[in-house]
Design a protein around this motif. Structure first.
Motif, PDB file in Angstrom:
ATOM      1  N   ALA A   1     -38.149  34.374 -10.237  1.00 59.61           N
ATOM      2  CA  ALA A   1     -38.568  33.762  -8.963  1.00 59.61           C
ATOM      3  C   ALA A   1     -37.434  32.926  -8.361  1.00 59.61           C
ATOM      4  CB  ALA A   1     -39.808  32.902  -9.184  1.00 59.61           C
ATOM      5  N   ILE A   2     -36.738  32.184  -9.213  1.00 51.39           N
ATOM      6  CA  ILE A   2     -35.650  31.312  -8.731  1.00 51.39           C
ATOM      7  C   ILE A   2     -34.455  32.157  -8.289  1.00 51.39           C
ATOM      8  CG2 ILE A   2     -33.961  29.544  -9.445  1.00 51.39           C
ATOM      9  CD1 ILE A   2     -36.286  28.594 -11.426  1.00 51.39           C
ATOM     10  N   PHE A   3     -34.084  33.158  -9.103  1.00 46.42           N
ATOM     11  CA  PHE A   3     -32.937  34.009  -8.737  1.00 46.42           C
ATOM     12  C   PHE A   3     -33.243  34.807  -7.462  1.00 46.42           C
ATOM     13  CE2 PHE A   3     -30.762  34.410 -13.208  1.00 46.42           C
ATOM     14  CZ  PHE A   3     -30.305  33.110 -13.072  1.00 46.42           C
ATOM     15  N   GLU A   4     -34.474  35.324  -7.345  1.00 42.32           N
ATOM     16  CA  GLU A   4     -34.832  36.101  -6.140  1.00 42.32           C
ATOM     17  C   GLU A   4     -34.737  35.220  -4.882  1.00 42.32           C
ATOM     18  OE1 GLU A   4     -38.078  39.251  -8.077  1.00 42.32           O
ATOM     19  OE2 GLU A   4     -38.757  37.615  -6.771  1.00 42.32           O
ATOM     20  N   SER A   5     -34.886  33.898  -5.076  1.00 39.64           N
ATOM     21  CA  SER A   5     -34.848  32.981  -3.919  1.00 39.64           C
ATOM     22  C   SER A   5     -33.446  32.411  -3.719  1.00 39.64           C
ATOM     23  CB  SER A   5     -35.853  31.841  -4.136  1.00 39.64           C
ATOM     24  OG  SER A   5     -37.127  32.384  -4.433  1.00 39.64           O
ATOM     25  N   GLY A   6     -32.481  32.860  -4.542  1.00 38.53           N
ATOM     26  CA  GLY A   6     -31.097  32.412  -4.352  1.00 38.53           C
ATOM     27  C   GLY A   6     -30.827  31.046  -4.928  1.00 38.53           C
ATOM     28  N   GLY A   7     -31.522  30.745  -6.036  1.00 40.01           N
ATOM     29  CA  GLY A   7     -31.305  29.451  -6.694  1.00 40.01           C
ATOM     30  C   GLY A   7     -30.563  29.587  -8.004  1.00 40.01           C
ATOM     31  N   THR A   8     -30.227  28.436  -8.584  1.00 38.61           N
ATOM     32  CA  THR A   8     -29.529  28.361  -9.879  1.00 38.61           C
ATOM     33  C   THR A   8     -30.494  27.797 -10.906  1.00 38.61           C
ATOM     34  OG1 THR A   8     -27.437  27.921  -8.750  1.00 38.61           O
ATOM     35  CG2 THR A   8     -27.583  27.231 -11.067  1.00 38.61           C
TER      36      THR A   8
ATOM     37  N   ASN B   1     -47.000  17.053   0.738  1.00 39.32           N
ATOM     38  CA  ASN B   1     -47.392  18.280   0.049  1.00 39.32           C
ATOM     39  C   ASN B   1     -47.034  19.477   0.916  1.00 39.32           C
ATOM     40  OD1 ASN B   1     -48.560  18.166  -2.571  1.00 39.32           O
ATOM     41  ND2 ASN B   1     -50.169  16.867  -1.716  1.00 39.32           N
ATOM     42  N   VAL B   2     -46.483  20.493   0.280  1.00 41.41           N
ATOM     43  CA  VAL B   2     -46.136  21.731   0.992  1.00 41.41           C
ATOM     44  C   VAL B   2     -47.113  22.811   0.547  1.00 41.41           C
ATOM     45  CG1 VAL B   2     -44.355  23.493   1.359  1.00 41.41           C
ATOM     46  CG2 VAL B   2     -43.703  21.095   1.046  1.00 41.41           C
ATOM     47  N   LYS B   3     -47.583  23.596   1.501  1.00 41.47           N
ATOM     48  CA  LYS B   3     -48.557  24.647   1.157  1.00 41.47           C
ATOM     49  C   LYS B   3     -47.932  25.613   0.132  1.00 41.47           C
ATOM     50  CE  LYS B   3     -50.994  24.085   5.485  1.00 41.47           C
ATOM     51  NZ  LYS B   3     -50.917  24.415   6.904  1.00 41.47           N
ATOM     52  N   THR B   4     -48.699  25.933  -0.895  1.00 40.13           N
ATOM     53  CA  THR B   4     -48.140  26.766  -1.988  1.00 40.13           C
ATOM     54  C   THR B   4     -48.079  28.240  -1.598  1.00 40.13           C
ATOM     55  OG1 THR B   4     -50.364  26.906  -2.856  1.00 40.13           O
ATOM     56  CG2 THR B   4     -48.892  25.288  -3.880  1.00 40.13           C
TER      57      THR B   4
ATOM     58  N   ALA C   1     -40.344  27.890  -5.074  1.00 40.09           N
ATOM     59  CA  ALA C   1     -41.560  27.211  -5.565  1.00 40.09           C
ATOM     60  C   ALA C   1     -42.787  28.088  -5.320  1.00 40.09           C
ATOM     61  CB  ALA C   1     -41.716  25.858  -4.878  1.00 40.09           C
ATOM     62  N   ARG C   2     -42.839  28.718  -4.150  1.00 35.66           N
ATOM     63  CA  ARG C   2     -43.994  29.582  -3.830  1.00 35.66           C
ATOM     64  C   ARG C   2     -44.007  30.823  -4.723  1.00 35.66           C
ATOM     65  NH1 ARG C   2     -43.407  28.457   2.612  1.00 35.66           N
ATOM     66  NH2 ARG C   2     -45.015  26.836   2.757  1.00 35.66           N
ATOM     67  N   ARG C   3     -42.804  31.376  -4.982  1.00 32.42           N
ATOM     68  CA  ARG C   3     -42.750  32.549  -5.876  1.00 32.42           C
ATOM     69  C   ARG C   3     -43.145  32.147  -7.304  1.00 32.42           C
ATOM     70  NH1 ARG C   3     -37.802  34.560  -2.914  1.00 32.42           N
ATOM     71  NH2 ARG C   3     -38.340  36.598  -2.052  1.00 32.42           N
ATOM     72  N   MET C   4     -42.704  30.950  -7.731  1.00 37.11           N
ATOM     73  CA  MET C   4     -43.034  30.470  -9.084  1.00 37.11           C
ATOM     74  C   MET C   4     -44.541  30.260  -9.213  1.00 37.11           C
ATOM     75  SD  MET C   4     -39.890  27.761  -9.394  1.00 37.11           S
ATOM     76  CE  MET C   4     -40.029  27.225 -11.101  1.00 37.11           C
ATOM     77  N   TYR C   5     -45.113  29.664  -8.156  1.00 34.99           N
ATOM     78  CA  TYR C   5     -46.565  29.406  -8.153  1.00 34.99           C
ATOM     79  C   TYR C   5     -47.327  30.733  -8.277  1.00 34.99           C
ATOM     80  CZ  TYR C   5     -51.161  28.252  -6.251  1.00 34.99           C
ATOM     81  OH  TYR C   5     -52.517  28.106  -6.080  1.00 34.99           O
TER      82      TYR C   5
ATOM     83  N   ALA D   1     -46.162  33.589  -9.405  1.00 31.11           N
ATOM     84  CA  ALA D   1     -45.863  34.245 -10.695  1.00 31.11           C
ATOM     85  C   ALA D   1     -46.714  33.639 -11.816  1.00 31.11           C
ATOM     86  CB  ALA D   1     -44.383  34.096 -11.023  1.00 31.11           C
ATOM     87  N   LEU D   2     -46.885  32.302 -11.774  1.00 33.93           N
ATOM     88  CA  LEU D   2     -47.700  31.669 -12.825  1.00 33.93           C
ATOM     89  C   LEU D   2     -49.176  32.038 -12.650  1.00 33.93           C
ATOM     90  CD1 LEU D   2     -47.861  29.931 -15.340  1.00 33.93           C
ATOM     91  CD2 LEU D   2     -48.065  27.913 -13.890  1.00 33.93           C
ATOM     92  N   ALA D   3     -49.614  32.173 -11.401  1.00 33.78           N
ATOM     93  CA  ALA D   3     -51.013  32.580 -11.149  1.00 33.78           C
ATOM     94  C   ALA D   3     -51.248  33.979 -11.740  1.00 33.78           C
ATOM     95  CB  ALA D   3     -51.288  32.579  -9.650  1.00 33.78           C
ATOM     96  N   GLU D   4     -50.251  34.875 -11.583  1.00 33.49           N
ATOM     97  CA  GLU D   4     -50.370  36.231 -12.160  1.00 33.49           C
ATOM     98  C   GLU D   4     -50.337  36.174 -13.690  1.00 33.49           C
ATOM     99  OE1 GLU D   4     -48.185  38.269  -8.262  1.00 33.49           O
ATOM    100  OE2 GLU D   4     -47.127  38.159 -10.186  1.00 33.49           O
ATOM    101  N   LEU D   5     -49.488  35.290 -14.227  1.00 34.74           N
ATOM    102  CA  LEU D   5     -49.461  35.134 -15.698  1.00 34.74           C
ATOM    103  C   LEU D   5     -50.802  34.609 -16.197  1.00 34.74           C
ATOM    104  CD1 LEU D   5     -46.014  33.558 -16.735  1.00 34.74           C
ATOM    105  CD2 LEU D   5     -46.911  35.802 -17.349  1.00 34.74           C
TER     106      LEU D   5
END
Ligand code: ECS
Ligand code: CA
Ligand code: MG
Ligand code: MG
Length: 219
Positions: A70-77, A211-214, A109-113, A115-119
């Motif tokens: 999720a982080i790499f797909e969003s261009g993070g480290t 708060n940012v919408k997830t 953060a939205r992709r992580m959220y 991904a965890l919901a799917e897990l």
């Protein structure tokens, strides 16, 4: 630096560009404006007390795989995992504008959220209790680069901005993304909801939070 060291915190695409000299990475520790994302899962400790260690290790690796993607797909480290917490940086080592850093951090953060919901769905089918996602995001200066010794180095960020992101996460409600005003400044009004001003441990000044919408409206 060898590719194997870069691969510890950068996606393959950036490692390849650096190897071909198409991307200059400045890894010497120096103060930089970055955006720090700190996520944690609520209830993992309790969960791990009910499972045998090998099963906990399997769940953690499934989780880290999903969070890293999720982080790499969003261009993070990916800076580091600390227990079930994840520390990610935006704007280092790849230089990004403050606005682009925030855009990528919120997307991560939205992709992580998601991904965890799917897990959680998969784990619930396997009889594993579901866990909650919490995330804090702050933009500020930190000293970022390779730290350590001749034999053991780690790319990381040091400074109050990291602590603020972690403390924002701690103060967040379950299933939420809590950001500081420095991050909210780059977001549309319709994406944020004012949260309470917080006195964070180890931080002198009060931090205005939002708060940012997830999930995005159309999702
Ligand atoms: C980032 C940090 C390590 C993780 C620490 C943390 C972990 C965690 O799982 C939490 O729920 C909350 C915190 C808050 C303090 C954090 C620390 C401040 C400086 C240090 O490098
Ligand atoms: Ca690291
Ligand atoms: Mg925690
Ligand atoms: Mg934790």
């Amino acid at each position: 630096l060898t590719d194997s060291v870069l691969k510890r915190f950068l996606p393959a695409s950036l490692v390849k560009k650096a190897a071909h000299g198409e991307l200059q990475l400045n890894l010497k520790p120096e103060p930089r404006l970055i955006t720090v994302l700190f996520s944690d899962i609520v209830g993992f400790t309790q969960l791990s007390n009910t499972l045998r260690s090998r099963r906990v290790a399997e769940l953690l690796n499934e989780y880290f795989e999903a969070m890293t993607q999720a982080i790499f797909e969003s261009g993070g480290t990916v800076d580091k995992f600390m227990g079930d917490a994840v520390l990610a940086l935006f704007g280092a080592p790849e230089t990004l504008s403050p606005n682009e850093q925030v855009r990528r951090a919120i997307a991560a953060a939205r992709r992580m959220y998601k991904a965890l919901a799917e897990l959680n769905e998969r784990w619930t089918e396997q009889g594993v209790p579901s866990v909650n996602f919490r995330c804090g995001i702050h933009q500020g200066t930190a000293v970022v680069g390779m730290f350590g010794s001749a034999d053991r180095t780690d790319y990381t960020a040091i400074g109050p901005s990291v602590n603020i992101a972690a403390r924002l996460q701690e103060a967040a409600d379950g299933e939420s993304i809590l950001v500081s005003a420095a991050v909210a400044d780059y977001l549309d009004e319709n994406e944020i909801v004012k949260f309470s001003p917080l006195q964070l441990k180890g931080i002198d000044e009060t931090v205005l939070t939002f708060n940012v919408k997830t999930t995005l409206p159309e999702e």
